[in-house]
Design a protein around this motif. Sequence first.
Motif, PDB file in Angstrom:
ATOM      1  N   GLY A 241       3.909  23.453  29.104  1.00  0.00           N
ATOM      2  CA  GLY A 241       4.173  23.835  27.716  1.00  0.00           C
ATOM      3  C   GLY A 241       4.179  22.685  26.725  1.00  0.00           C
ATOM      4  O   GLY A 241       4.154  22.911  25.519  1.00  0.00           O
ATOM      5  N   THR A 242       4.228  21.445  27.202  1.00  0.00           N
ATOM      6  CA  THR A 242       4.214  20.310  26.279  1.00  0.00           C
ATOM      7  C   THR A 242       2.796  20.085  25.770  1.00  0.00           C
ATOM      8  O   THR A 242       1.816  20.513  26.387  1.00  0.00           O
ATOM      9  CB  THR A 242       4.724  19.015  26.956  1.00  0.00           C
ATOM     10  N   ILE A 243       2.700  19.411  24.631  1.00  0.00           N
ATOM     11  CA  ILE A 243       1.394  19.132  24.024  1.00  0.00           C
ATOM     12  C   ILE A 243       1.107  17.640  24.077  1.00  0.00           C
ATOM     13  O   ILE A 243       1.976  16.825  23.759  1.00  0.00           O
ATOM     14  CB  ILE A 243       1.348  19.647  22.574  1.00  0.00           C
ATOM     15  N   VAL A 244      -0.110  17.317  24.480  1.00  0.00           N
ATOM     16  CA  VAL A 244      -0.602  15.943  24.442  1.00  0.00           C
ATOM     17  C   VAL A 244      -1.520  15.881  23.237  1.00  0.00           C
ATOM     18  O   VAL A 244      -2.461  16.659  23.121  1.00  0.00           O
ATOM     19  CB  VAL A 244      -1.364  15.583  25.735  1.00  0.00           C
ATOM     20  N   GLY A 245      -1.224  14.993  22.301  1.00  0.00           N
ATOM     21  CA  GLY A 245      -2.018  14.908  21.071  1.00  0.00           C
ATOM     22  C   GLY A 245      -1.306  14.088  20.022  1.00  0.00           C
ATOM     23  O   GLY A 245      -0.992  12.937  20.249  1.00  0.00           O
TER      24      GLY A 245
ATOM     25  N   GLY B  38      13.822  28.061   7.813  1.00  0.00           N
ATOM     26  CA  GLY B  38      12.608  28.680   8.331  1.00  0.00           C
ATOM     27  C   GLY B  38      11.329  27.962   7.939  1.00  0.00           C
ATOM     28  O   GLY B  38      10.233  28.480   8.139  1.00  0.00           O
ATOM     29  N   GLU B  39      11.446  26.764   7.389  1.00  0.00           N
ATOM     30  CA  GLU B  39      10.275  25.981   6.970  1.00  0.00           C
ATOM     31  C   GLU B  39       9.823  25.090   8.131  1.00  0.00           C
ATOM     32  O   GLU B  39      10.644  24.381   8.715  1.00  0.00           O
ATOM     33  CB  GLU B  39      10.632  25.099   5.774  1.00  0.00           C
ATOM     34  N   PRO B  40       8.538  25.107   8.486  1.00  0.00           N
ATOM     35  CA  PRO B  40       8.055  24.203   9.529  1.00  0.00           C
ATOM     36  C   PRO B  40       8.279  22.747   9.123  1.00  0.00           C
ATOM     37  O   PRO B  40       7.961  22.358   7.995  1.00  0.00           O
ATOM     38  CB  PRO B  40       6.562  24.519   9.620  1.00  0.00           C
ATOM     39  N   VAL B  41       8.867  21.950  10.022  1.00  0.00           N
ATOM     40  CA  VAL B  41       9.152  20.553   9.700  1.00  0.00           C
ATOM     41  C   VAL B  41       8.621  19.565  10.738  1.00  0.00           C
ATOM     42  O   VAL B  41       8.527  18.376  10.459  1.00  0.00           O
ATOM     43  CB  VAL B  41      10.661  20.304   9.480  1.00  0.00           C
ATOM     44  N   THR B  42       8.293  20.043  11.936  1.00  0.00           N
ATOM     45  CA  THR B  42       7.710  19.188  12.971  1.00  0.00           C
ATOM     46  C   THR B  42       6.526  19.930  13.575  1.00  0.00           C
ATOM     47  O   THR B  42       6.635  21.110  13.885  1.00  0.00           O
ATOM     48  CB  THR B  42       8.731  18.860  14.081  1.00  0.00           C
ATOM     49  N   LEU B  43       5.405  19.228  13.716  1.00  0.00           N
ATOM     50  CA  LEU B  43       4.178  19.831  14.236  1.00  0.00           C
ATOM     51  C   LEU B  43       3.654  18.989  15.386  1.00  0.00           C
ATOM     52  O   LEU B  43       3.557  17.769  15.270  1.00  0.00           O
ATOM     53  CB  LEU B  43       3.117  19.902  13.128  1.00  0.00           C
ATOM     54  N   PHE B  44       3.332  19.652  16.494  1.00  0.00           N
ATOM     55  CA  PHE B  44       2.667  19.019  17.625  1.00  0.00           C
ATOM     56  C   PHE B  44       1.275  19.634  17.699  1.00  0.00           C
ATOM     57  O   PHE B  44       1.134  20.856  17.708  1.00  0.00           O
ATOM     58  CB  PHE B  44       3.443  19.269  18.921  1.00  0.00           C
ATOM     59  N   PHE B  45       0.237  18.784  17.748  1.00  0.00           N
ATOM     60  CA  PHE B  45      -1.159  19.222  17.626  1.00  0.00           C
ATOM     61  C   PHE B  45      -1.970  18.564  18.732  1.00  0.00           C
ATOM     62  O   PHE B  45      -1.987  17.339  18.845  1.00  0.00           O
ATOM     63  CB  PHE B  45      -1.661  18.756  16.246  1.00  0.00           C
ATOM     64  N   GLY B  46      -2.608  19.363  19.579  1.00  0.00           N
ATOM     65  CA  GLY B  46      -3.422  18.787  20.648  1.00  0.00           C
ATOM     66  C   GLY B  46      -3.747  19.808  21.708  1.00  0.00           C
ATOM     67  O   GLY B  46      -4.111  20.943  21.409  1.00  0.00           O
ATOM     68  N   LYS B  47      -3.576  19.412  22.981  1.00  0.00           N
ATOM     69  CA  LYS B  47      -3.878  20.277  24.122  1.00  0.00           C
ATOM     70  C   LYS B  47      -2.589  20.537  24.886  1.00  0.00           C
ATOM     71  O   LYS B  47      -1.876  19.619  25.258  1.00  0.00           O
ATOM     72  CB  LYS B  47      -4.873  19.558  25.018  1.00  0.00           C
ATOM     73  N   ARG B  48      -2.297  21.821  25.129  1.00  0.00           N
ATOM     74  CA  ARG B  48      -1.071  22.203  25.836  1.00  0.00           C
ATOM     75  C   ARG B  48      -1.245  22.014  27.336  1.00  0.00           C
ATOM     76  O   ARG B  48      -2.247  22.399  27.918  1.00  0.00           O
ATOM     77  CB  ARG B  48      -0.719  23.658  25.530  1.00  0.00           C
ATOM     78  N   ARG B  49      -0.224  21.420  27.976  1.00  0.00           N
ATOM     79  CA  ARG B  49      -0.204  21.260  29.428  1.00  0.00           C
ATOM     80  C   ARG B  49       0.422  22.496  30.057  1.00  0.00           C
ATOM     81  O   ARG B  49       1.049  23.294  29.372  1.00  0.00           O
ATOM     82  CB  ARG B  49       0.601  20.012  29.779  1.00  0.00           C
ATOM     83  N   PRO B  50       0.274  22.662  31.365  1.00  0.00           N
ATOM     84  CA  PRO B  50       0.849  23.834  32.039  1.00  0.00           C
ATOM     85  C   PRO B  50       2.355  23.986  31.841  1.00  0.00           C
ATOM     86  O   PRO B  50       2.873  25.098  31.832  1.00  0.00           O
ATOM     87  CB  PRO B  50       0.518  23.594  33.518  1.00  0.00           C
TER      88      PRO B  50
END
Length: 86
Positions: free
Chosen positions: A52-56, A38-50
Amino acid sequence: MPLHEVLDKKLSKIYEPKSRIDDVFKGYDITFLTNEHGEPVTLFFGKRRPDGTIVGERFTRTIKRVPGSMEVKSSHWDNQGKIMGR
């Protein structure tokens, strides 16, 4: 680059194991994935596209544990670089 103190605090909590959490932090979209503990291990940070993916940017977490236990001795986040939408 170290993560913002408030974001680091949020990512130090325990969440549902092997899950994906979508959230917003200071106007940026974030998604993080948790490991089997339950520990966060991968982070995506930026702007979400329609879709659901994140560009950043993408970050991964390295966790070091106390020998013989599940207690976290230390952890840090590494910037893995830019992620671009296709």
